[in-house]
Motif scaffolding. Structure first.
Motif, PDB file in Angstrom:
ATOM      1  N   ARG A 151      54.016  23.928  68.043  1.00 29.01           N
ATOM      2  CA  ARG A 151      54.571  23.072  69.097  1.00 29.01           C
ATOM      3  C   ARG A 151      54.628  23.856  70.396  1.00 29.01           C
ATOM      4  O   ARG A 151      55.197  24.941  70.448  1.00 29.01           O
ATOM      5  N   THR A 191      55.136  21.603  76.767  1.00 32.54           N
ATOM      6  CA  THR A 191      54.970  20.150  76.692  1.00 32.54           C
ATOM      7  C   THR A 191      55.680  19.508  75.511  1.00 32.54           C
ATOM      8  O   THR A 191      55.893  18.301  75.506  1.00 32.54           O
ATOM      9  N   HIS A 196      54.276  19.108  72.740  1.00 26.81           N
ATOM     10  CA  HIS A 196      53.231  18.499  71.926  1.00 26.81           C
ATOM     11  C   HIS A 196      52.826  19.419  70.782  1.00 26.81           C
ATOM     12  O   HIS A 196      52.890  20.643  70.904  1.00 26.81           O
ATOM     13  N   ASP A 197      52.385  18.802  69.687  1.00 23.61           N
ATOM     14  CA  ASP A 197      51.900  19.548  68.537  1.00 23.61           C
ATOM     15  C   ASP A 197      50.404  19.787  68.650  1.00 23.61           C
ATOM     16  O   ASP A 197      49.674  18.967  69.222  1.00 23.61           O
TER      17      ASP A 197
END
Length: 70
Positions: free
Chosen positions: A52, A56, A58-59
């Motif tokens: 992660r 951000t 995000h993954d």
């Protein structure tokens, strides 16, 4: 566990679009599965890691060779 094997919570860096991205290992993937919006062809012999991004949230999924421990 191998001495250089990553584990959940490890801080890592990887390259994305020409920049360093910092983040955290969320899980080790050892079988074919869906993660981070794509099919991940991982296995026990060739694991991948879901990470992660700190910036951000995000993954992403990467092979061990793409990740550097911070």
């Amino acid at each position: 566990m191998a001495k250089d094997e990553l584990k959940k919570g490890d801080q890592v860096t990887w390259r994305s679009h020409g920049e360093d991205v910092h983040g955290t290992v969320e899980e080790k993937i050892t079988e074919r599965t869906e993660a981070a919006g794509r099919t991940v062809a991982a296995s026990k012999d060739e694991p991948q890691y879901r990470v992660r991004s700190d910036k951000t949230g995000h993954d992403a999924v990467h092979k061990p060779g793409a990740l550097r421990r911070d």
